[in-house]
Write a protein that holds these residues in place. Structure first.
Motif, PDB file in Angstrom:
ATOM      1  N   GLY A 161       6.882  12.978   6.004  1.00 42.03           N
ATOM      2  CA  GLY A 161       5.636  13.504   6.140  1.00 42.03           C
ATOM      3  C   GLY A 161       4.466  13.213   5.251  1.00 42.03           C
ATOM      4  O   GLY A 161       3.368  13.610   5.398  1.00 42.03           O
ATOM      5  N   HIS A 162       4.583  12.162   4.541  1.00 42.10           N
ATOM      6  CA  HIS A 162       3.645  11.643   3.616  1.00 42.10           C
ATOM      7  C   HIS A 162       3.019  10.523   4.048  1.00 42.10           C
ATOM      8  O   HIS A 162       3.273  10.003   5.009  1.00 42.10           O
ATOM      9  CB  HIS A 162       4.267  11.186   2.265  1.00 42.10           C
ATOM     10  CG  HIS A 162       5.222  12.291   1.508  1.00 42.10           C
ATOM     11  ND1 HIS A 162       4.521  13.337   1.092  1.00 42.10           N
ATOM     12  CD2 HIS A 162       6.632  11.913   1.000  1.00 42.10           C
ATOM     13  CE1 HIS A 162       5.772  13.995   0.443  1.00 42.10           C
ATOM     14  NE2 HIS A 162       6.752  13.420   0.631  1.00 42.10           N
ATOM     15  N   ASN A 163       1.762  10.046   3.572  1.00 36.64           N
ATOM     16  CA  ASN A 163       0.822   9.185   4.209  1.00 36.64           C
ATOM     17  C   ASN A 163       0.895   7.926   2.958  1.00 36.64           C
ATOM     18  O   ASN A 163       0.559   8.286   1.641  1.00 36.64           O
ATOM     19  CB  ASN A 163      -0.787   9.679   4.374  1.00 36.64           C
ATOM     20  CG  ASN A 163      -1.428   8.580   4.673  1.00 36.64           C
ATOM     21  OD1 ASN A 163      -0.944   7.529   5.632  1.00 36.64           O
ATOM     22  ND2 ASN A 163      -2.412   8.152   3.880  1.00 36.64           N
ATOM     23  N   VAL A 164       1.070   6.719   3.343  1.00 40.54           N
ATOM     24  CA  VAL A 164       1.378   5.532   2.531  1.00 40.54           C
ATOM     25  C   VAL A 164      -0.060   5.045   2.401  1.00 40.54           C
ATOM     26  O   VAL A 164      -0.414   4.448   3.457  1.00 40.54           O
ATOM     27  CB  VAL A 164       2.155   4.635   2.956  1.00 40.54           C
ATOM     28  CG1 VAL A 164       2.260   3.201   1.838  1.00 40.54           C
ATOM     29  CG2 VAL A 164       3.641   5.108   2.945  1.00 40.54           C
ATOM     30  N   ILE A 165      -0.701   4.827   1.319  1.00 38.53           N
ATOM     31  CA  ILE A 165      -1.961   4.532   1.099  1.00 38.53           C
ATOM     32  C   ILE A 165      -1.913   2.904   0.754  1.00 38.53           C
ATOM     33  O   ILE A 165      -2.900   2.339   0.888  1.00 38.53           O
ATOM     34  CB  ILE A 165      -2.800   5.152  -0.053  1.00 38.53           C
ATOM     35  CG1 ILE A 165      -2.149   4.925  -1.640  1.00 38.53           C
ATOM     36  CG2 ILE A 165      -3.066   6.776   0.305  1.00 38.53           C
ATOM     37  CD1 ILE A 165      -3.113   5.249  -2.589  1.00 38.53           C
ATOM     38  N   GLY A 166      -0.532   2.353   0.602  1.00 38.68           N
ATOM     39  CA  GLY A 166      -0.716   0.920   0.327  1.00 38.68           C
ATOM     40  C   GLY A 166       0.589   0.527  -0.544  1.00 38.68           C
ATOM     41  O   GLY A 166       1.237   1.494  -1.020  1.00 38.68           O
ATOM     42  N   VAL A 167       0.950  -0.674  -0.286  1.00 40.07           N
ATOM     43  CA  VAL A 167       2.416  -1.304  -1.180  1.00 40.07           C
ATOM     44  C   VAL A 167       1.652  -2.236  -2.055  1.00 40.07           C
ATOM     45  O   VAL A 167       1.071  -3.372  -1.676  1.00 40.07           O
ATOM     46  CB  VAL A 167       3.260  -1.723  -0.113  1.00 40.07           C
ATOM     47  CG1 VAL A 167       4.080  -2.552  -0.593  1.00 40.07           C
ATOM     48  CG2 VAL A 167       3.546  -0.740   0.940  1.00 40.07           C
ATOM     49  N   ALA A 168       2.030  -1.986  -3.279  1.00 38.79           N
ATOM     50  CA  ALA A 168       1.429  -3.419  -4.522  1.00 38.79           C
ATOM     51  C   ALA A 168       2.784  -3.961  -4.831  1.00 38.79           C
ATOM     52  O   ALA A 168       3.809  -3.473  -5.121  1.00 38.79           O
ATOM     53  CB  ALA A 168       0.808  -2.341  -5.548  1.00 38.79           C
TER      54      ALA A 168
END
Length: 266
Positions: A161-168
């Motif tokens: 249920g989380h939102n991923v804002i990006g992958v670094a």
């Protein structure tokens, strides 16, 4: 192998569990210390019917459950509604959930550790898992240089249920992404693609804002010695989906209520 060697062998993972259960390094290590003192005074307290590791976790559980500080009434009055709902998950279900998902014990072993029937243990873990995953959702930053692991983590946290804002993949990428949109949770590898450190990237971010952090490493024992300030929340590689759910939920809840939210690693 001597009794002391057996205990020493299993201490790092017991420290991990204690920190995940209590929410920080100092408190978790204090409970482990109390268990060791009790064991030194009376070695017969270690019940090895299911092996030394299970026996240590059983003894730790007896110590943990005997202390009143674990009562849910200790939740601060300023806690958010989601945190208060999560506080209703009593310590016993959270223990069952973490023992199964984080530590990988079998249902039979968890039942022995908690001194419960297997059916009751299964119900406790199922209840805690559903409620913990459902009550807290946030924006997540993933710091991971291995493509397939990053994809797995992204899929897992979205399913929670989380939102991923990006992958670094590097220190620089992580700082840039977090400055554009501050995350509510960070999942961070320790060694990154360019040779930089995920620990260093997180510590730089923590200078400007507070955020719970879960570190990911193939060598958790290196960060579970208790000899210096260390991460409270660690996921071992390779990891299972339930492990991510357990540790991320614990980190979100306890870090939001901790004065020292993210211990920095020197």
């Amino acid at each position: 192998m001597s009794r002391s060697q057996l205990v020493a062998e299993h201490l790092p993972l017991l420290r991990r569990y204690a920190r995940a259960l209590t929410g920080n390094q100092a408190s978790g290590d204090a409970y482990v210390g109390a268990m060791l003192e009790a064991l030194l005074q009376d070695p017969s307290l270690l019940d090895e019917r299911h092996g030394a590791r299970v026996g240590l976790f059983r003894l730790f559980t007896q110590i943990w459950n005997s202390v009143s500080i674990n009562d849910k009434s200790e939740i601060p009055s300023a806690a958010s509604p989601s945190e208060r709902r999560l506080s209703n998950i009593t310590p016993l279900p959270r223990q069952a959930f973490l023992l199964l998902s984080l530590e990988g014990f079998s249902e039979e072993e968890v039942a022995f550790i908690l001194d419960k029937e297997i059916v009751e243990t299964r119900k406790l873990a199922d209840t805690a898992g559903r409620e913990m995953a459902a009550e807290i959702a946030t924006d997540v930053l993933i710091i991971e240089d291995e493509t397939f692991i990053a994809m797995d983590l992204e899929s897992l946290v979205k399913n929670l249920g989380h939102n991923v804002i990006g992958v670094a993949r590097t220190h620089t990428d992580a700082v840039a992404l977090a400055k554009n949109r501050k995350p509510g949770l960070i999942l961070a590898d320790i060694q990154l693609a360019d040779g930089s450190s995920g620990l260093d990237a997180v510590n730089e971010l923590l200078k400007t804002f507070e955020v719970p952090v879960v570190f990911i490493t193939a060598y958790p024992e290196r960060f579970l010695t208790g000899e210096r300030p260390e991460p409270a929340f660690l996921i071992s590689k390779p990891f299972q989906p339930a492990m991510v759910s357990a540790v991320a939920s614990q980190a979100l809840f306890f870090q939001r209520n901790s004065k020292n939210r993210a211990p920095k690693v020197a």
